[in-house]
Design a protein around this motif. Structure first.
Motif: not given
Length: 233
Positions: A13-19, A1-3, A31-38
């Motif tokens: 960067v949209s959440v969809g693109r991150l996923v 995610m950092l990359a 996935a969205r909840g995991i991204l918030r944790t990241y």
């Protein structure tokens, strides 16, 4: 995610693109909840003394943005590369060589080393081509400055690493010819001609063919670097 956030160079960067980048086609339902944790973990690592008011990762719309893109090596590299092109166009080959050397000095090994997945693979390829473009520009400037003898060994190494890249082949031929090694320059062409035919079933491109013909005919016009353009006032 950092990359992903870093390579966006300050853009949202949209959440969809991150996923898609993190999981590809195998994204979990959470996935969205995991991204918030990241994001929470990254902020703890990146923010001074936990100062969330000056967060380096901001929530922007349906996504995230990493601030301070000017501190990113990639952004500095792009600016130095662009500056080198401007200086070269203005006739300042020495200044262009300095900028290109500084730009290439920012690279430390393979980009995104250790980051797995299709996204990282595609970005690695893109970044490697960017680096090779700067390498080609730097060698071209060195030849313009008359450094053909010193360039031979470096171009030989680049040809060995990228045997199908005609840019380095052409410059190596030119450097060899200017160093009084016409036979070696012709052999370099015949080697890539055979390689391209066997690997891809194609002939060398027009630029490489033209250089070959000029070397074959011992064209005296190839012996001296082109006259530098007049620097802009």
């Amino acid at each position: 995610m950092l990359a992903v956030l870093l390579l966006a160079e300050g853009s949202q960067v949209s959440v969809g693109r991150l996923v898609d980048a993190v999981w590809g086609t195998e994204a979990p339902a959470s996935a969205r909840g995991i991204l918030r944790t990241y994001v929470h973990r990254l902020r703890k690592l990146l923010e001074p003394a936990g100062d969330t008011a000056s967060s380096v990762i901001r929530a922007v719309g349906d996504g995230y943005q990493l601030t301070s893109p000017g501190e990113l090596d990639l952004s500095v590299f792009r600016e130095l590369f662009a500056q080198a092109e401007r200086l070269r166009g203005a006739g300042d080959a020495q200044g262009a060589a300095k900028c290109l050397g500084d730009a290439l000095g920012l690279w430390q090994g393979t980009a995104l080393a250790g980051v797995r997945g299709e996204y990282a693979d595609s970005q690695r390829q893109r970044l490697d081509e960017l680096r090779l473009s700067a390498e080609a520009a730097r060698r071209a400037v060195e030849l313009e400055l008359g450094g053909h003898e010193q360039a031979v060994s470096e171009l030989t190494g680049l040809v060995a690493e990228h045997p199908l890249d005609e840019r380095f082949r052409e410059m190596l031929m030119l450097a060899l010819y200017r160093s009084g090694r016409q036979a070696a320059a012709l052999a370099t062409y015949r080697e890539v001609q055979t390689l391209l035919a066997s690997e891809l079933g194609v002939d060398p491109g027009p630029a490489l063919q033209a250089t070959y013909q000029r070397v074959l005919q011992a064209d005296a016009g190839l012996l001296a670097p082109p006259a530098p353009a007049e620097p802009a006032p």
